[in-house]
Design an enzyme around this catalytic site. Structure first.
Site, PDB file in Angstrom:
ATOM      1  N   ARG A 103       0.970  -1.108  -0.062  1.00 34.24           N
ATOM      2  CA  ARG A 103      -0.030   0.111   0.036  1.00 34.24           C
ATOM      3  C   ARG A 103       0.943   1.197   0.049  1.00 34.24           C
ATOM      4  O   ARG A 103       1.669   1.532   0.829  1.00 34.24           O
ATOM      5  CB  ARG A 103      -0.910   0.026   1.300  1.00 34.24           C
ATOM      6  CG  ARG A 103      -1.502   1.306   1.525  1.00 34.24           C
ATOM      7  CD  ARG A 103      -2.566   1.411   2.663  1.00 34.24           C
ATOM      8  NE  ARG A 103      -3.936   0.828   2.088  1.00 34.24           N
ATOM      9  CZ  ARG A 103      -4.941   0.717   2.446  1.00 34.24           C
ATOM     10  NH1 ARG A 103      -4.993   1.502   3.482  1.00 34.24           N
ATOM     11  NH2 ARG A 103      -5.883   0.208   2.011  1.00 34.24           N
ATOM     12  N   HIS A 130      -7.630   0.878  -6.071  1.00 30.59           N
ATOM     13  CA  HIS A 130      -7.711   0.023  -5.226  1.00 30.59           C
ATOM     14  C   HIS A 130      -8.459  -1.510  -5.441  1.00 30.59           C
ATOM     15  O   HIS A 130      -9.486  -1.610  -4.977  1.00 30.59           O
ATOM     16  CB  HIS A 130      -8.388   0.757  -3.832  1.00 30.59           C
ATOM     17  CG  HIS A 130      -8.524   0.048  -2.523  1.00 30.59           C
ATOM     18  ND1 HIS A 130      -7.510  -1.054  -2.468  1.00 30.59           N
ATOM     19  CD2 HIS A 130      -8.970   0.425  -1.345  1.00 30.59           C
ATOM     20  CE1 HIS A 130      -7.820  -1.303  -1.185  1.00 30.59           C
ATOM     21  NE2 HIS A 130      -8.651  -0.541  -0.449  1.00 30.59           N
ATOM     22  N   GLN A 133     -10.116  -3.819  -2.856  1.00 29.87           N
ATOM     23  CA  GLN A 133     -11.429  -3.593  -2.362  1.00 29.87           C
ATOM     24  C   GLN A 133     -12.621  -3.849  -3.175  1.00 29.87           C
ATOM     25  O   GLN A 133     -13.606  -4.220  -2.871  1.00 29.87           O
ATOM     26  CB  GLN A 133     -11.274  -1.803  -1.996  1.00 29.87           C
ATOM     27  CG  GLN A 133     -12.468  -1.354  -1.718  1.00 29.87           C
ATOM     28  CD  GLN A 133     -13.120  -1.764  -0.043  1.00 29.87           C
ATOM     29  OE1 GLN A 133     -12.454  -1.843   0.750  1.00 29.87           O
ATOM     30  NE2 GLN A 133     -14.209  -2.241   0.004  1.00 29.87           N
ATOM     31  N   ASP A 220     -17.070   7.283  -1.061  1.00 26.35           N
ATOM     32  CA  ASP A 220     -15.885   7.262  -0.380  1.00 26.35           C
ATOM     33  C   ASP A 220     -15.415   8.715   0.317  1.00 26.35           C
ATOM     34  O   ASP A 220     -16.235   9.473  -0.369  1.00 26.35           O
ATOM     35  CB  ASP A 220     -14.934   6.675  -1.352  1.00 26.35           C
ATOM     36  CG  ASP A 220     -13.411   6.466  -0.857  1.00 26.35           C
ATOM     37  OD1 ASP A 220     -13.350   6.351   0.573  1.00 26.35           O
ATOM     38  OD2 ASP A 220     -12.296   6.368  -1.374  1.00 26.35           O
ATOM     39  N   CYS A 260     -16.196   1.947   1.188  1.00 26.55           N
ATOM     40  CA  CYS A 260     -15.001   1.129   1.345  1.00 26.55           C
ATOM     41  C   CYS A 260     -14.530   1.187   2.872  1.00 26.55           C
ATOM     42  O   CYS A 260     -13.883   0.296   3.303  1.00 26.55           O
ATOM     43  CB  CYS A 260     -13.927   1.516   0.417  1.00 26.55           C
ATOM     44  SG  CYS A 260     -13.664   3.144   0.331  1.00 26.55           S
ATOM     45  N   ARG A 288     -13.667  -8.475   2.457  1.00 27.29           N
ATOM     46  CA  ARG A 288     -12.417  -8.253   2.211  1.00 27.29           C
ATOM     47  C   ARG A 288     -11.648  -9.233   2.426  1.00 27.29           C
ATOM     48  O   ARG A 288     -10.627 -10.009   1.760  1.00 27.29           O
ATOM     49  CB  ARG A 288     -11.801  -7.180   3.084  1.00 27.29           C
ATOM     50  CG  ARG A 288     -12.106  -5.457   2.630  1.00 27.29           C
ATOM     51  CD  ARG A 288     -11.885  -5.346   1.103  1.00 27.29           C
ATOM     52  NE  ARG A 288     -10.349  -5.066   0.959  1.00 27.29           N
ATOM     53  CZ  ARG A 288      -9.444  -4.226   1.202  1.00 27.29           C
ATOM     54  NH1 ARG A 288      -9.993  -3.077   1.854  1.00 27.29           N
ATOM     55  NH2 ARG A 288      -8.267  -4.305   1.221  1.00 27.29           N
TER      56      ARG A 288
HETATM   57  N1  NVA Z   1     -10.048   6.868  -1.150  1.00 30.30           N
HETATM   58  C1  NVA Z   1      -9.570   6.277   0.154  1.00 30.30           C
HETATM   59  C2  NVA Z   1      -9.967   4.814   0.322  1.00 30.30           C
HETATM   60  C3  NVA Z   1      -9.583   4.417   1.671  1.00 30.30           C
HETATM   61  C4  NVA Z   1      -9.774   2.748   1.542  1.00 30.30           C
HETATM   62  C5  NVA Z   1      -8.034   6.915   0.421  1.00 30.30           C
HETATM   63  O1  NVA Z   1      -7.257   6.520  -0.499  1.00 30.30           O
HETATM   64  O2  NVA Z   1      -7.668   7.285   1.453  1.00 30.30           O
HETATM   65  N1   CP Z   2     -11.098   0.036   2.789  1.00 29.35           N
HETATM   66  C1   CP Z   2      -9.788  -0.165   3.328  1.00 29.35           C
HETATM   67  O1   CP Z   2      -8.988  -0.507   2.394  1.00 29.35           O
HETATM   68  O2   CP Z   2      -9.581  -0.026   4.632  1.00 29.35           O
HETATM   69  P1   CP Z   2      -8.208   0.388   4.937  1.00 29.35           P
HETATM   70  O3   CP Z   2      -7.679   1.662   4.690  1.00 29.35           O
HETATM   71  O4   CP Z   2      -8.610   0.072   6.522  1.00 29.35           O
HETATM   72  O5   CP Z   2      -7.404  -0.741   4.785  1.00 29.35           O
END
Ligand code: NVA
Ligand code: CP
Length: 301
Positions: A103, A130, A133, A220, A260, A288
């Site tokens: 990540r 992502h 997800q 989101d 998400c 997930r």
């Molecule tokens: N768009 C959000 C998704 C988190 C799972 C981010 O990138 O922070």
């Molecule tokens: N939805 C998601 O990816 O959650 P986290 O940021 O908690 O991993």
């Protein structure tokens, strides 16, 4: 399937095959079937340069349940955080591990890990997409609706990593996709052009218009990880881009709401709507685990 760098790399058949396996793994787990032979002795490195609850726990627990081992590697501790090149990290980790989940911010970093390493790489979120997800989201939609055929998936809010991946997931599974976002916050232009050509795609600045007759309404956060400094500016730009009762009145009566997570009540989603659809949203979060286990089995077995 060699890696999961972005959903666009997977064929429709590959996506459906992951979803079918995820359903099977979920069923087995509920029945108490021992799954610890599936990835016995396999080792997954999990590199995080951003926070995570669901992604970290689903991959870590997933590896444990499948009989493997997961190492949590924060960039605060790794040499990568002190400037060791990705190409070197990739080659070192490839000699000790069976797979890497990462990540991070730049999609290129994920692509480079795969390019310079010799083990499967899984994208656990970048600024661009992502995919993990969205596999869980597709699994949830099919669980609730029984099919993808004839469905309309609607996204309200920022044209961010989630919007980019959902768009691809919808087109590949044959769903209609509509998106409502403010001017200047549209999803990736190349993906949008692709979706327009390949699928049934509609973009507007009006949330209720996008939600019209939708079977699933998705939202989101307005400010993603790394955009904390833009919070005030974004709050202004996204005013009105909230999944509230009015938006839900435009969707089908039996529409599901997905998020998400983490969610910001009163911003992208109204608290009442969130609670009315909490069952779906937390089924989605649980999925997930099953979806990530399916990805691990496909790539590491
Ligand atoms: N768009 C959000 C998704 C988190 C799972 C981010 O990138 O922070
Ligand atoms: N939805 C998601 O990816 O959650 P986290 O940021 O908690 O991993």
């Amino acid at each position: 399937m060699k890696h999961l760098l972005k959903l666009a790399d997977l064929s429709r058949e590959e996506i459906l095959s992951v979803l079918n396996l995820a359903d099977q793994l979920k069923y087995e787990r509920a029945k108490g079937v021992d799954q610890s032979g599936y990835l016995k002795g396999k080792k997954l490195g999990m590199i995080f340069t951003k926070s995570s609850t669901r992604t970290r726990v689903s991959f870590e627990v997933g590896m444990y349940e499948l009989g493997g081992y997961a190492l949590f590697l924060s960039d605060r501790d790794l040499q990568i955080g002190r400037g060791e090149p990705v190409e070197d990290t990739a080659r070192v980790l490839s000699r000790m591990l069976d797979g890497i989940m990462i990540r991070t911010f730049a999609q290129k970093e994920v692509e480079d890990l795969a390019k310079y390493g010799s083990i499967p790489v899984i994208n656990g979120l970048t600024d661009y997409c992502h995919p993990c997800q969205v596999l869980a989201d597709l699994m949830t939609i099919r669980e609730y609706k029984g099919t993808f055929k004839g469905l309309k998936l609607c996204f309200i809010g920022d044209g961010n990593n989630m919007a980019n991946s959902l768009m691809v997931g919808a087109v590949k599974t044959g769903m209609k996709f509509s998106i409502a976002c403010p001017k200047g916050y549209e999803p990736d232009a190349a993906l949008t052009a692709w979706a327009k050509k390949e699928g049934d795609f509609f973009m507007t600045e009006d949330p209720a218009e996008a939600a019209k007759d939708a079977d699933a309404v998705y939202t989101d956060v307005w400010a993603s990880m790394g955009q904390e400094g833009e919070k005030a500016k974004r709050e202004k730009a996204f005013k009105g881009f909230c999944v509230n009762k009015e938006v839900m009145a435009a969707a089908k009566k039996d529409a599901v709401v997905l998020h998400c997570l983490p969610a910001h009540r009163g911003e992208e989603i109204e608290a009442d709507v969130f609670e009315a659809h909490a069952k779906e949203i937390f089924d989605e979060a649980e999925n997930r685990l099953h979806a990530q286990k399916a990805v691990l089995c496909k790539l590491l077995k």
